[in-house]
Every structure is written in structure tokens, then in C-alpha cells.
Design a protein around this motif. Structure first.
Motif, PDB file in Angstrom:
ATOM      1  N   ARG A 138       8.192  15.045 -14.387  1.00 60.26           N
ATOM      2  CA  ARG A 138       8.571  16.499 -14.635  1.00 60.26           C
ATOM      3  C   ARG A 138      10.147  16.058 -15.263  1.00 60.26           C
ATOM      4  O   ARG A 138      10.501  17.459 -16.151  1.00 60.26           O
ATOM      5  CB  ARG A 138       7.967  17.647 -13.809  1.00 60.26           C
ATOM      6  N   LEU A 139      10.889  15.600 -14.191  1.00 56.41           N
ATOM      7  CA  LEU A 139      12.319  15.057 -14.456  1.00 56.41           C
ATOM      8  C   LEU A 139      12.833  14.206 -15.168  1.00 56.41           C
ATOM      9  O   LEU A 139      13.345  14.061 -15.519  1.00 56.41           O
ATOM     10  CB  LEU A 139      12.554  15.195 -12.280  1.00 56.41           C
ATOM     11  N   GLY A 140      11.691  14.147 -16.427  1.00 55.83           N
ATOM     12  CA  GLY A 140      12.022  12.971 -16.618  1.00 55.83           C
ATOM     13  C   GLY A 140      12.591  11.590 -16.477  1.00 55.83           C
ATOM     14  O   GLY A 140      13.177  10.669 -16.953  1.00 55.83           O
ATOM     15  N   ARG A 141      11.874  11.187 -15.115  1.00 56.09           N
ATOM     16  CA  ARG A 141      11.655  10.127 -13.969  1.00 56.09           C
ATOM     17  C   ARG A 141      11.306   9.356 -14.005  1.00 56.09           C
ATOM     18  O   ARG A 141      12.122   8.453 -12.793  1.00 56.09           O
ATOM     19  CB  ARG A 141      13.245  10.931 -13.024  1.00 56.09           C
ATOM     20  N   TYR A 142      10.065   9.295 -14.187  1.00 52.94           N
ATOM     21  CA  TYR A 142       9.072   8.159 -14.055  1.00 52.94           C
ATOM     22  C   TYR A 142       9.772   7.247 -14.219  1.00 52.94           C
ATOM     23  O   TYR A 142       9.747   6.832 -15.417  1.00 52.94           O
ATOM     24  CB  TYR A 142       8.085   8.699 -14.104  1.00 52.94           C
TER      25      TYR A 142
ATOM     26  N   ALA B 251       0.583  -1.370  -0.003  1.00 48.51           N
ATOM     27  CA  ALA B 251       0.075   0.226  -0.302  1.00 48.51           C
ATOM     28  C   ALA B 251       0.911   0.944  -0.306  1.00 48.51           C
ATOM     29  O   ALA B 251       0.624   2.106  -0.492  1.00 48.51           O
ATOM     30  CB  ALA B 251      -1.106   0.327   1.433  1.00 48.51           C
ATOM     31  N   ILE B 252       1.864   1.308   0.705  1.00 47.52           N
ATOM     32  CA  ILE B 252       2.749   2.648   0.669  1.00 47.52           C
ATOM     33  C   ILE B 252       3.350   2.659  -0.322  1.00 47.52           C
ATOM     34  O   ILE B 252       3.865   3.641  -0.748  1.00 47.52           O
ATOM     35  CB  ILE B 252       3.998   2.409   1.541  1.00 47.52           C
ATOM     36  N   ALA B 253       4.016   1.426  -1.189  1.00 48.80           N
ATOM     37  CA  ALA B 253       4.442   2.087  -2.272  1.00 48.80           C
ATOM     38  C   ALA B 253       4.276   2.107  -3.041  1.00 48.80           C
ATOM     39  O   ALA B 253       4.104   2.595  -4.215  1.00 48.80           O
ATOM     40  CB  ALA B 253       5.385   0.068  -2.759  1.00 48.80           C
ATOM     41  N   GLU B 254       2.314   1.625  -3.200  1.00 48.53           N
ATOM     42  CA  GLU B 254       1.900   2.125  -4.534  1.00 48.53           C
ATOM     43  C   GLU B 254       1.240   3.563  -3.862  1.00 48.53           C
ATOM     44  O   GLU B 254       1.314   4.534  -5.177  1.00 48.53           O
ATOM     45  CB  GLU B 254      -0.161   1.301  -4.132  1.00 48.53           C
ATOM     46  N   LEU B 255       1.103   4.080  -2.599  1.00 52.24           N
ATOM     47  CA  LEU B 255       0.849   5.440  -2.237  1.00 52.24           C
ATOM     48  C   LEU B 255       2.191   6.802  -3.057  1.00 52.24           C
ATOM     49  O   LEU B 255       2.107   7.391  -3.826  1.00 52.24           O
ATOM     50  CB  LEU B 255       1.063   5.806  -0.465  1.00 52.24           C
ATOM     51  N   ARG B 256       3.570   5.786  -2.886  1.00 52.63           N
ATOM     52  CA  ARG B 256       4.713   6.648  -4.116  1.00 52.63           C
ATOM     53  C   ARG B 256       4.694   6.597  -4.867  1.00 52.63           C
ATOM     54  O   ARG B 256       5.177   7.352  -5.580  1.00 52.63           O
ATOM     55  CB  ARG B 256       5.877   5.525  -2.750  1.00 52.63           C
ATOM     56  N   ALA B 257       3.873   6.336  -5.507  1.00 56.80           N
ATOM     57  CA  ALA B 257       3.959   5.963  -7.055  1.00 56.80           C
ATOM     58  C   ALA B 257       2.989   6.929  -7.557  1.00 56.80           C
ATOM     59  O   ALA B 257       3.313   7.749  -8.515  1.00 56.80           O
ATOM     60  CB  ALA B 257       3.839   4.271  -8.184  1.00 56.80           C
ATOM     61  N   THR B 258       1.846   7.023  -6.250  1.00 51.11           N
ATOM     62  CA  THR B 258       0.957   8.141  -7.199  1.00 51.11           C
ATOM     63  C   THR B 258       1.419   9.505  -6.661  1.00 51.11           C
ATOM     64  O   THR B 258       1.437  10.536  -7.342  1.00 51.11           O
ATOM     65  CB  THR B 258      -0.192   7.746  -5.849  1.00 51.11           C
ATOM     66  N   VAL B 259       2.074   9.545  -5.159  1.00 55.26           N
ATOM     67  CA  VAL B 259       2.335  10.937  -4.709  1.00 55.26           C
ATOM     68  C   VAL B 259       3.725  11.152  -5.681  1.00 55.26           C
ATOM     69  O   VAL B 259       4.093  12.427  -5.872  1.00 55.26           O
ATOM     70  CB  VAL B 259       2.797  10.950  -3.449  1.00 55.26           C
ATOM     71  N   MET B 260       5.054  10.788  -5.978  1.00 55.94           N
ATOM     72  CA  MET B 260       5.468  11.448  -6.816  1.00 55.94           C
ATOM     73  C   MET B 260       5.843  11.153  -8.207  1.00 55.94           C
ATOM     74  O   MET B 260       6.546  11.495  -9.387  1.00 55.94           O
ATOM     75  CB  MET B 260       6.917  10.623  -6.270  1.00 55.94           C
ATOM     76  N   ARG B 261       4.447  10.949  -8.806  1.00 55.55           N
ATOM     77  CA  ARG B 261       4.025  10.730 -10.281  1.00 55.55           C
ATOM     78  C   ARG B 261       4.730  12.089 -10.669  1.00 55.55           C
ATOM     79  O   ARG B 261       5.945  12.001 -11.885  1.00 55.55           O
ATOM     80  CB  ARG B 261       3.390   9.738 -10.164  1.00 55.55           C
ATOM     81  N   PRO B 262       3.766  12.759 -10.530  1.00 54.84           N
ATOM     82  CA  PRO B 262       4.264  14.278 -11.136  1.00 54.84           C
ATOM     83  C   PRO B 262       5.463  14.986 -11.141  1.00 54.84           C
ATOM     84  O   PRO B 262       6.117  15.324 -12.012  1.00 54.84           O
ATOM     85  CB  PRO B 262       2.835  15.000 -10.628  1.00 54.84           C
ATOM     86  N   ASP B 263       6.348  14.655 -10.335  1.00 53.80           N
ATOM     87  CA  ASP B 263       8.033  15.457  -9.939  1.00 53.80           C
ATOM     88  C   ASP B 263       8.457  14.287 -10.955  1.00 53.80           C
ATOM     89  O   ASP B 263       8.957  15.150 -11.372  1.00 53.80           O
ATOM     90  CB  ASP B 263       8.228  15.437  -8.815  1.00 53.80           C
TER      91      ASP B 263
END
Length: 177
Positions: free
Chosen positions: A55-59, A40-52
Motif C-alpha cells: 500500500r505504501l509502495g515499499r514492498y 521462519a520469523i523472516a518469512e512471517l514478517r514478509a507475510t504480515v507486512m506485505r499488504p501495508d
């Protein structure tokens, strides 16, 4: 990974989970993480960090989750809950004479409501009580940087991807936000 920790056990991050309230009066609790929380935390991390990260070309769909799995520690992670619902998480781990604040994620629907400041104040009060410096890194351009600056963090160094920040004991407003 560590074994599951009973909620009553004293933790290395400063003791039993506190019950407190966010800036808008919503009740929340920090509870010790258990092994079953990792996905659940891995999924939350993916959701929260995706936009940044995009933007940095690192997703990277797999890597964003795997990095959390690889560093997940039940011993140092707390889950932010309200009425049994997971709102987010925060990890505070000892390292090199300081504490590293990492994996601090709030579900998008709880962002911008004062919850991040309330949780951060709790973490910083614990560090202050022990006279401990707190370190973290945040992605370049992340809105989270403003939250950390409001709470006394200053830039220590940066690179094209990350901004490394530090907050010595007594450096800022741990009691307000």
C-alpha cells in the motif's frame, strides 16, 4: 547474533516465559527465540507486512526478510507458541532509557482473536514492573496502530512511512484490552 539461550535462563525482558491464555481462552506460551527461528520469523514478517508495505509502495521481496535477519536478536526475542506451533513473535530490546517493542508479528490466522492484546498486556506488565517507557513504530495506515492506542500508546512523531509511538509507565490499560 547471540548463541541459543536455554529456556530456563533469565532473560533481559523480564524473566522466564509465562504461560497464559488469550482473550478467547486459547493457551499460548512465550519461549525464548533461538538462532534456528530466524528464517521462519523472516518469512512471517514478509507475510504480515506485505499488504501495508505494498500500500505504501515499499514492498521488496528480499529487503522485507533481510531487515529482520539483520536485526534478529535471540536475547530479546520471544516466540509465541501453542502446542508447539509458532503463532508469532515479539522483540523487546533496551534502548535509550526505554524499551523498544518491535518485530511483533502474528500469523494471519491468529489475528483478530485477542492474542495480540494478550501478548501485549504481558509485555507491558513487565515494563510496568520496571517503571520503563515502551516505544515502537508502526507503518502509516496499519491496523496495528489501533491495538497500540487501546493499550495506552500515543503518537510521539510521524513521517510519511512510520508513526512513532510511546507509552510511559502507568499511561494506559496494561491489564485489560
Amino acid at each position: 547474533m547471540n548463541a541459543e539461550m536455554p529456556p530456563s535462563r533469565t532473560r533481559s525482558d523480564g524473566g522466564a516465559p509465562p504461560q497464559t491464555a488469550s482473550a478467547r481462552g486459547a493457551s499460548w506460551t512465550l519461549r525464548p527465540a533461538v538462532v534456528a527461528d530466524v528464517e521462519a520469523i523472516a518469512e512471517l514478517r514478509a507475510t504480515v507486512m506485505r499488504p501495508d508495505l505494498e500500500r505504501l509502495g515499499r514492498y521488496d521481496e528480499h529487503r522485507v526478510r533481510q531487515r529482520l535477519r539483520d536485526s534478529f536478536s535471540t536475547e530479546h526475542t520471544s516466540i509465541i507458541t501453542s502446542d508447539g506451533e509458532v503463532m508469532g513473535c515479539v522483540t523487546v530490546r533496551p534502548a535509550e532509557g526505554a524499551q523498544w517493542l518491535e518485530h511483533f508479528y502474528l500469523a494471519p490466522r491468529y489475528q483478530g482473536r485477542g492474542l495480540g492484546s494478550a501478548v501485549l498486556r504481558t509485555v507491558l506488565r513487565r515494563a510496568e514492573a520496571h517503571g520503563t517507557t515502551v516505544r515502537l513504530n508502526v507503518l502509516q495506515g496499519s491496523a496495528a496502530r489501533r491495538l497500540y492506542e487501546r493499550h495506552g500508546f500515543v503518537v510521539d512523531s510521524e513521517d510519511p512511512i512510520d508513526v512513532f509511538m510511546v507509552r510511559p509507565p502507568g499511561a494506559g490499560p496494561a491489564g485489560r484490552g
